[in-house]
Design a protein around this motif. Structure first.
Motif, PDB file in Angstrom:
ATOM      1  N   ARG A 193     -76.955-117.887   7.871  1.00 21.37           N
ATOM      2  CA  ARG A 193     -78.113-118.766   7.681  1.00 21.37           C
ATOM      3  C   ARG A 193     -78.669-118.416   6.308  1.00 21.37           C
ATOM      4  NH1 ARG A 193     -83.646-118.534   8.163  1.00 21.37           N
ATOM      5  NH2 ARG A 193     -83.746-116.288   8.492  1.00 21.37           N
ATOM      6  N   ILE A 194     -79.125-119.444   5.573  1.00 22.40           N
ATOM      7  CA  ILE A 194     -79.673-119.161   4.241  1.00 22.40           C
ATOM      8  C   ILE A 194     -81.132-118.729   4.437  1.00 22.40           C
ATOM      9  CG2 ILE A 194     -80.153-120.119   1.951  1.00 22.40           C
ATOM     10  CD1 ILE A 194     -77.896-122.148   2.480  1.00 22.40           C
ATOM     11  N   SER A 195     -81.408-117.458   4.129  1.00 20.41           N
ATOM     12  CA  SER A 195     -82.768-116.977   4.386  1.00 20.41           C
ATOM     13  C   SER A 195     -83.661-117.101   3.161  1.00 20.41           C
ATOM     14  CB  SER A 195     -82.748-115.545   4.918  1.00 20.41           C
ATOM     15  OG  SER A 195     -81.807-114.775   4.222  1.00 20.41           O
ATOM     16  N   SER A 196     -83.049-117.197   1.978  1.00 22.00           N
ATOM     17  CA  SER A 196     -83.816-117.504   0.768  1.00 22.00           C
ATOM     18  C   SER A 196     -82.816-118.015  -0.271  1.00 22.00           C
ATOM     19  CB  SER A 196     -84.514-116.243   0.229  1.00 22.00           C
ATOM     20  OG  SER A 196     -83.589-115.482  -0.530  1.00 22.00           O
ATOM     21  N   ALA A 197     -83.289-118.356  -1.457  1.00 18.78           N
ATOM     22  CA  ALA A 197     -82.390-118.903  -2.485  1.00 18.78           C
ATOM     23  C   ALA A 197     -81.334-117.896  -2.891  1.00 18.78           C
ATOM     24  CB  ALA A 197     -83.209-119.331  -3.700  1.00 18.78           C
ATOM     25  N   THR A 198     -81.533-116.619  -2.580  1.00 18.59           N
ATOM     26  CA  THR A 198     -80.560-115.590  -2.968  1.00 18.59           C
ATOM     27  C   THR A 198     -80.236-114.636  -1.813  1.00 18.59           C
ATOM     28  OG1 THR A 198     -82.406-114.269  -3.810  1.00 18.59           O
ATOM     29  CG2 THR A 198     -81.172-115.570  -5.440  1.00 18.59           C
ATOM     30  N   SER A 199     -80.387-115.102  -0.589  1.00 13.94           N
ATOM     31  CA  SER A 199     -80.007-114.202   0.513  1.00 13.94           C
ATOM     32  C   SER A 199     -79.553-114.957   1.759  1.00 13.94           C
ATOM     33  CB  SER A 199     -81.172-113.268   0.863  1.00 13.94           C
ATOM     34  OG  SER A 199     -82.258-114.016   1.353  1.00 13.94           O
ATOM     35  N   GLU A 203     -75.824-127.555  10.625  1.00 13.97           N
ATOM     36  CA  GLU A 203     -76.846-127.113  11.578  1.00 13.97           C
ATOM     37  C   GLU A 203     -76.992-125.586  11.517  1.00 13.97           C
ATOM     38  OE1 GLU A 203     -73.894-128.320  12.277  1.00 13.97           O
ATOM     39  OE2 GLU A 203     -73.022-126.525  13.163  1.00 13.97           O
ATOM     40  N   GLY A 204     -78.215-125.138  11.609  1.00 14.90           N
ATOM     41  CA  GLY A 204     -78.452-123.687  11.633  1.00 14.90           C
ATOM     42  C   GLY A 204     -78.423-123.017  10.270  1.00 14.90           C
ATOM     43  N   LEU A 205     -78.161-123.782   9.217  1.00 12.80           N
ATOM     44  CA  LEU A 205     -78.111-123.153   7.885  1.00 12.80           C
ATOM     45  C   LEU A 205     -79.506-123.002   7.274  1.00 12.80           C
ATOM     46  CD1 LEU A 205     -75.057-124.933   6.174  1.00 12.80           C
ATOM     47  CD2 LEU A 205     -75.198-122.535   6.833  1.00 12.80           C
ATOM     48  N   ASP A 206     -80.459-123.740   7.812  1.00 20.61           N
ATOM     49  CA  ASP A 206     -81.836-123.751   7.289  1.00 20.61           C
ATOM     50  C   ASP A 206     -81.904-124.300   5.863  1.00 20.61           C
ATOM     51  OD1 ASP A 206     -83.383-123.109   9.359  1.00 20.61           O
ATOM     52  OD2 ASP A 206     -83.758-121.016   8.782  1.00 20.61           O
ATOM     53  N   LEU A 207     -81.196-125.392   5.663  1.00 21.23           N
ATOM     54  CA  LEU A 207     -81.104-125.967   4.320  1.00 21.23           C
ATOM     55  C   LEU A 207     -82.462-126.411   3.800  1.00 21.23           C
ATOM     56  CD1 LEU A 207     -77.855-128.134   4.606  1.00 21.23           C
ATOM     57  CD2 LEU A 207     -78.133-125.914   3.499  1.00 21.23           C
ATOM     58  N   GLU A 208     -83.230-127.016   4.701  1.00 20.69           N
ATOM     59  CA  GLU A 208     -84.518-127.566   4.260  1.00 20.69           C
ATOM     60  C   GLU A 208     -85.423-126.461   3.721  1.00 20.69           C
ATOM     61  OE1 GLU A 208     -86.037-130.444   7.085  1.00 20.69           O
ATOM     62  OE2 GLU A 208     -87.981-130.314   6.043  1.00 20.69           O
ATOM     63  N   ALA A 209     -85.483-125.362   4.465  1.00 19.98           N
ATOM     64  CA  ALA A 209     -86.335-124.241   4.026  1.00 19.98           C
ATOM     65  C   ALA A 209     -85.865-123.696   2.679  1.00 19.98           C
ATOM     66  CB  ALA A 209     -86.311-123.143   5.077  1.00 19.98           C
ATOM     67  N   GLY A 245     -84.640-125.449   0.371  1.00 20.06           N
ATOM     68  CA  GLY A 245     -84.824-126.471  -0.661  1.00 20.06           C
ATOM     69  C   GLY A 245     -83.552-127.225  -1.007  1.00 20.06           C
ATOM     70  N   VAL A 246     -82.601-127.257  -0.055  1.00 19.53           N
ATOM     71  CA  VAL A 246     -81.327-127.952  -0.295  1.00 19.53           C
ATOM     72  C   VAL A 246     -81.394-129.346   0.338  1.00 19.53           C
ATOM     73  CG1 VAL A 246     -78.837-127.928   0.164  1.00 19.53           C
ATOM     74  CG2 VAL A 246     -80.029-125.794  -0.391  1.00 19.53           C
ATOM     75  N   ALA A 247     -81.269-130.370  -0.491  1.00 21.70           N
ATOM     76  CA  ALA A 247     -81.384-131.740   0.013  1.00 21.70           C
ATOM     77  C   ALA A 247     -80.054-132.234   0.566  1.00 21.70           C
ATOM     78  CB  ALA A 247     -81.841-132.655  -1.115  1.00 21.70           C
ATOM     79  N   VAL A 248     -80.147-133.046   1.627  1.00 23.15           N
ATOM     80  CA  VAL A 248     -78.940-133.669   2.179  1.00 23.15           C
ATOM     81  C   VAL A 248     -79.087-135.185   2.114  1.00 23.15           C
ATOM     82  CG1 VAL A 248     -78.422-131.743   3.751  1.00 23.15           C
ATOM     83  CG2 VAL A 248     -79.796-133.656   4.575  1.00 23.15           C
ATOM     84  N   THR A 289     -76.693-127.749  -5.787  1.00 21.54           N
ATOM     85  CA  THR A 289     -77.589-128.483  -4.879  1.00 21.54           C
ATOM     86  C   THR A 289     -78.979-128.579  -5.529  1.00 21.54           C
ATOM     87  OG1 THR A 289     -78.459-126.539  -3.762  1.00 21.54           O
ATOM     88  CG2 THR A 289     -76.382-127.423  -2.909  1.00 21.54           C
ATOM     89  N   SER A 290     -79.925-129.104  -4.779  1.00 21.69           N
ATOM     90  CA  SER A 290     -81.284-129.206  -5.331  1.00 21.69           C
ATOM     91  C   SER A 290     -81.949-127.828  -5.449  1.00 21.69           C
ATOM     92  CB  SER A 290     -82.127-130.149  -4.472  1.00 21.69           C
ATOM     93  OG  SER A 290     -81.944-129.834  -3.115  1.00 21.69           O
TER      94      SER A 290
END
Ligand code: FAD
Length: 469
Positions: free
Chosen positions: A117-123, A280-286, A288-291, A305-306
């Motif tokens: 899961r992407i927990s931040s822009a670098t983690s 699903e479950g990647l937490d893209l929205e949090a 800041g990754v647009a789909v 990505t964004s």
């Protein structure tokens, strides 16, 4: 304190694992997180590789049944075991799983099994199959999580009556009757395989032709061959319902423009109507990754990505859904991150291949697409039947078609349908990506006898006059 990587990659399919290998080669500290135990993604485990192993089996069965006599070969009472074909295909997959593991090890890539899961822009936060969650820090993240089969609304793929391609490559017994919904590359390849193993196959397609992304004539020729082999192809036919009962499935077709309906009874139905993204479950929205509206991760020309430190490659970044597109994108991103000069991917350089018989391979514009894009085109089509090698090997149905700009001879597109189409297309891929013209292809000496001579002749058909017709 968690270890810091240059690149963290989510997914070890042909996008992710190739990106990782390239990153390792370039000396970047790299980790790949894969939720499955086996590396290689859909392509290696459930897609490209196992299907091609099964197609090879199907070709051999067909050869023995239909063509051996022509070659003076008599085989008494041949039998083909579906189970053995599946076993062989799984052995091929296992061997390649080990190959990918070895390549990642050799290139110093760390592999972590778990769901990321992407927990931040670098983690990333990784949930392993057992034990505590793991945190991974990286300067950049590449999302290569791929796609999975799309189903018809309300349908659940239980593997028993309703299958996706994932079930169809591991089935223990070939069914007596199979309905395949969707006549794209995946549907057509499975139709070819199961038909060769004695299954009564019906292919249902909502559009008015098979292989709808290919040149119309190519689809027509494939459909003709399939019909000759006894495959029932229903075009312009929507599926109204799939009813599962104890003995099998009842697929109700039609109700389209003409309002007519029909029912096909089968043991199983295979749904091959396209793919949906694994996001699903990647937490893209949090992050800041647009789909896009359909859920594919949106990327720019450089696969960014964004969110500036997060990239997306392969199926999850949208069509075309092809392994070589995923791998190419992986290399692009990594080389860019390593400071090398890279050029945006031109989708019209990506070859598209279908491996049934006859094979179909294409690049760039089809004839119709080039015309509707407003090009002034010159088209040349050369049949394999006029090529010595085709006659010698007894495979002469099909042709090479080149679509070129009428004035400058730029190769706008090409389609090959016939023997080894998926191998010989690469001459035209190279010509197009190197910005060569049909004149260059026509001026190149082609070995005789080869199937590639059909490409040479098709090019001559644009620059002058072909020789063997
Ligand atoms: P995938 O191969 O889907 O890999 C993604 C990986 O990410 C998977 O291993 C998945 O487990 C992992 N993952 C997903 N989410 C997470 C997460 N949150 N954490 C950790 N891991 C995660 N293409 C061709 O070019 N040629 C062919 O002949 C061909 N034949 C095909 C036949 C079939 C039946 C099918 C279904 C597809 C075929 N394809 C073919 C398409 C090809 O398989 C895909 O285009 C390719 O696999 C895409 O690669 P990818 O790396 O983007 O994703």
């Amino acid at each position: 304190m968690a270890e810091k990587y240059d690149i963290a990659i989510i997914g070890a399919g042909p996008g992710g694992y190739i990106a990782a290998i390239r990153a390792g080669q370039l000396g970047l500290r790299t980790v790949v997180v894969e939720r499955e135990k086996a590396l290689g993604g859909v392509c290696l485990n459930w897609g490209c590789i196992p299907t091609k192993a099964l197609i090879k089996n199907a070709q051999m069965v067909r050869f023995l049944e239909e063509r051996a006599e022509d070659f003076g070969i008599s085989v008494t009472d041949p039998s083909a075991s579906w189970q053995k074909a599946i076993e062989r295909s799984r052995r091929v997959v296992k061997r390649m799983n080990r190959g990918v593991e070895g390549l990642l090890r050799k290139n110093g890539v760390d592999v972590v099994q778990g769901t990321a899961r992407i927990s931040s822009a670098t983690s990333l936060e990784v949930t392993p199959p057992e034990g505590d969650k793991i945190s991974i820090q990286a300067s950049n993240i590449i999302v290569a999580t791929g796609s999975r089969s799309r189903l018809l609304p309300g349908l659940v793929a239980d593997g028993a009556r309703v299958m996706t391609s994932r079930h169809a490559v591991t089935l223990e017994d070939a069914p007596s009757r199979l309905v395949i919904i969707g006549a794209g590359a995946v549907g057509m390849e499975f139709a070819y395989v199961y038909n060769a193993y004695g299954t009564e196959v019906t292919v249902v397609e909502m559009l008015d032709r098979v292989l709808p992304l290919e040149d119309q004539e190519a689809g027509e020729l494939v459909a003709k061959h399939f019909a000759k082999s006894g495959i029932d192809i229903r075009l312009s036919t929507p599926v109204q319902s799939v009813d599962i009962h104890e003995g099998g499935v009842k697929v109700t077709l039609g109700g389209g423009k003409d309002g007519q309906t029909d029912v096909v009874e089968a043991d199983k139905v295979l749904v091959a109507i396209g793919r949906m993204p694994n996001t699903e479950g990647l937490d893209l929205e949090a992050a800041g990754v647009a789909v896009s509206e359909r859920g594919w991760i949106q990327v720019d020309d450089h696969l960014r990505t964004s969110a500036p430190t997060i990239f997306a490659i392969g199926d999850v970044a949208g069509p075309p859904m092809l392994a070589h597109k995923a791998s190419h994108e992986g290399v692009q991103v990594v080389e860019m991150l390593a400071g090398l000069e890279v050029h945006p991917v031109d989708a019209s350089f990506i070859p598209n291949c279908t491996y049934c018989e006859p094979q179909v391979a294409s690049i760039g514009h089809s004839e119709a697409a080039a015309r509707s894009a407003g090009y002034d085109v010159k088209v040349s089509k050369f049949p394999f039947i006029a090529i010595g090698k085709s006659i010698a090997i007894g495979e002469h149905d099909g042709w090479v078609k080149i679509v070129a700009d009428a004035k400058y001879g730029e190769i706008l597109g090409a389609t090959i349908v016939g023997p080894d189409a998926t191998e010989i297309i690469h001459e035209l891929v190279l010509a197009r990506s190197a910005e060569l013209t049909v004149d260059d292809v026509a001026a190149s000496i082609h070995a005789h006898p080869t199937l590639s001579e059909a490409i040479h002749e098709a090019a001559l058909g644009i620059t002058g006059v072909p020789l063997h017709i």
